[in-house]
Write a protein that holds these residues in place. Sequence first.
Motif, PDB file in Angstrom:
ATOM      1  N   ALA A 104       6.602  -2.537  -3.706  1.00  0.00           N
ATOM      2  CA  ALA A 104       7.698  -1.828  -3.048  1.00  0.00           C
ATOM      3  C   ALA A 104       8.821  -1.459  -4.006  1.00  0.00           C
ATOM      4  O   ALA A 104       9.490  -0.456  -3.820  1.00  0.00           O
ATOM      5  N   VAL A 105       9.034  -2.262  -5.046  1.00  0.00           N
ATOM      6  CA  VAL A 105      10.147  -1.977  -5.939  1.00  0.00           C
ATOM      7  C   VAL A 105       9.694  -1.301  -7.230  1.00  0.00           C
ATOM      8  O   VAL A 105      10.399  -1.301  -8.225  1.00  0.00           O
ATOM      9  N   ASP A 159      -4.813  -3.448  -1.728  1.00  0.00           N
ATOM     10  CA  ASP A 159      -3.655  -2.977  -0.959  1.00  0.00           C
ATOM     11  C   ASP A 159      -2.621  -4.097  -0.824  1.00  0.00           C
ATOM     12  O   ASP A 159      -2.726  -5.131  -1.503  1.00  0.00           O
ATOM     13  N   GLU A 160      -1.634  -3.890   0.088  1.00  0.00           N
ATOM     14  CA  GLU A 160      -0.563  -4.881   0.236  1.00  0.00           C
ATOM     15  C   GLU A 160      -1.055  -6.208   0.801  1.00  0.00           C
ATOM     16  O   GLU A 160      -0.310  -7.188   0.816  1.00  0.00           O
ATOM     17  N   CYS A 161      -2.280  -6.229   1.327  1.00  0.00           N
ATOM     18  CA  CYS A 161      -2.817  -7.472   1.872  1.00  0.00           C
ATOM     19  C   CYS A 161      -3.886  -8.054   0.954  1.00  0.00           C
ATOM     20  O   CYS A 161      -4.712  -8.854   1.374  1.00  0.00           O
ATOM     21  N   LYS A 168      -1.403 -15.889  -0.865  1.00  0.00           N
ATOM     22  CA  LYS A 168      -0.945 -16.128   0.520  1.00  0.00           C
ATOM     23  C   LYS A 168      -1.239 -14.911   1.386  1.00  0.00           C
ATOM     24  O   LYS A 168      -1.672 -15.035   2.538  1.00  0.00           O
ATOM     25  N   ALA A 169      -1.004 -13.710   0.835  1.00  0.00           N
ATOM     26  CA  ALA A 169      -1.265 -12.482   1.594  1.00  0.00           C
ATOM     27  C   ALA A 169      -2.748 -12.367   1.909  1.00  0.00           C
ATOM     28  O   ALA A 169      -3.132 -11.982   3.024  1.00  0.00           O
ATOM     29  N   ALA A 170      -3.595 -12.701   0.930  1.00  0.00           N
ATOM     30  CA  ALA A 170      -5.043 -12.636   1.148  1.00  0.00           C
ATOM     31  C   ALA A 170      -5.459 -13.615   2.235  1.00  0.00           C
ATOM     32  O   ALA A 170      -6.219 -13.275   3.147  1.00  0.00           O
ATOM     33  N   ALA A 171      -4.943 -14.843   2.139  1.00  0.00           N
ATOM     34  CA  ALA A 171      -5.305 -15.863   3.131  1.00  0.00           C
ATOM     35  C   ALA A 171      -4.880 -15.440   4.537  1.00  0.00           C
ATOM     36  O   ALA A 171      -5.626 -15.583   5.511  1.00  0.00           O
ATOM     37  N   ALA A 172      -3.663 -14.896   4.632  1.00  0.00           N
ATOM     38  CA  ALA A 172      -3.165 -14.458   5.941  1.00  0.00           C
ATOM     39  C   ALA A 172      -4.060 -13.360   6.508  1.00  0.00           C
ATOM     40  O   ALA A 172      -4.429 -13.378   7.685  1.00  0.00           O
ATOM     41  N   ALA A 191      -0.019 -10.088   6.780  1.00  0.00           N
ATOM     42  CA  ALA A 191       1.418  -9.931   6.531  1.00  0.00           C
ATOM     43  C   ALA A 191       1.519  -9.317   5.140  1.00  0.00           C
ATOM     44  O   ALA A 191       1.285  -9.984   4.145  1.00  0.00           O
ATOM     45  N   PRO A 192       1.836  -8.026   5.063  1.00  0.00           N
ATOM     46  CA  PRO A 192       1.860  -7.347   3.767  1.00  0.00           C
ATOM     47  C   PRO A 192       2.745  -8.058   2.756  1.00  0.00           C
ATOM     48  O   PRO A 192       3.809  -8.582   3.105  1.00  0.00           O
TER      49      PRO A 192
END
Lengths: 106, 293
Positions: B167-168, B145-147, B187-191, B198-199
Amino acid sequence: MAKITYIDQQGTERTIDVEAGMTVMEGAVKNSIPGIDADCGGACACATCHVYVDPEWMEKVGPAEEMEVSMLDFAEDVRENSRLSCQITVTDELDGLRVTTPRSQH
Amino acid sequence: MPGTELRGVHYLRGIGDVEAIRADLDGARRLVVVGGGYIGLEVAAVCRTLGLDVTVLEMEARVMSRVTAPAMSEFFEDVHAAAGVNIRTGVRVSAFEGPGRVERVAGAAGEAFPADVVVIGAGIVPHQELAAEAGLACDDGILVDECARTEDPDIFAAGDCTRHPCAVADGRPVRLESVQNAIDQAKAAAAAMCGRAAPYVEVPWFWSDQYDLKLQIAGLSQGHDACVLRGAPESRSFAAFYLKGGRVIAVDAVNRPAEYLVGRKLVAARAEVPPERLADTAIPIKEIGAPFL
């Protein structure tokens, strides 16, 4: 070899030895100095390795070339002494160079 | 593929390959590159500049077919041809031949291309075996997914091997092979792992350096219904904006970093900009982008 000092927005100074031939960006990234993202790895393609060069070092560091100038035009909070650190190659002449990292690279 | 074990045949997947290729180029005269994507063309440019005879063999009808529009493929084919590189499209490689050391590359239609060195830059297959064995959903890439989360909330995947929402990209999940995607997904995975999800909504961007040309790309141009040129390709400094329904969905910029950086903002904003305005070089690109910066 040159001693390069990276200063963050809180005023914290971190000084490291960087081999001649490496860029100021590479010195930071390889030594875990925060504040420089370098998303494109040094290809002058992302403008996320932005630094402010201490005014007294501007002449020794030299001016930016055309591609860098265009990329810098769109970085955050660009000033007279802004440079993309992936385009500054370290030489023994730059021993003692001081640069400040910006608030944000994005 | 028969013959990949011959001396002189190299893949290009890591720094070790680069060093092996560099050593092998010493004294070599003829290089054949398999694959006309970014990697193949970048290798061709470097080696042609070094003075080698270079032939690029591309399976599809045009180079960089998976990543840019026909107008850009044509431009780069012309650039390489002008530099003396022999680009052969529509050629499928069937084998590498030569006792011990490679001597030629055989095409499926019976063609034979003499070679002292071969570099295979023909694209990747995602490493999804571990995920598949673990029972996680995959579809030419590990589905996330986005994360960067797989269907198991405790397992993440990031980089070239994932298929993820974009998204685009008009709602279709994409698999992106790029430095930017690997970094931003990581970065998204770590967050998410740290409980601060943060998607990942970055506009995909990319660059390729060939000869004196810096190609910078933002957005995904597939599905465009209009292509607007800004500047003249012959000048080796121009940009192509791709629109869909009047909105900017992607930009390919050649030696035009300003157009690339503004283009990125236009893509992020799905900006509606009249084509005549984009094409009008008398209007500074910063001005065109101003409402969206």
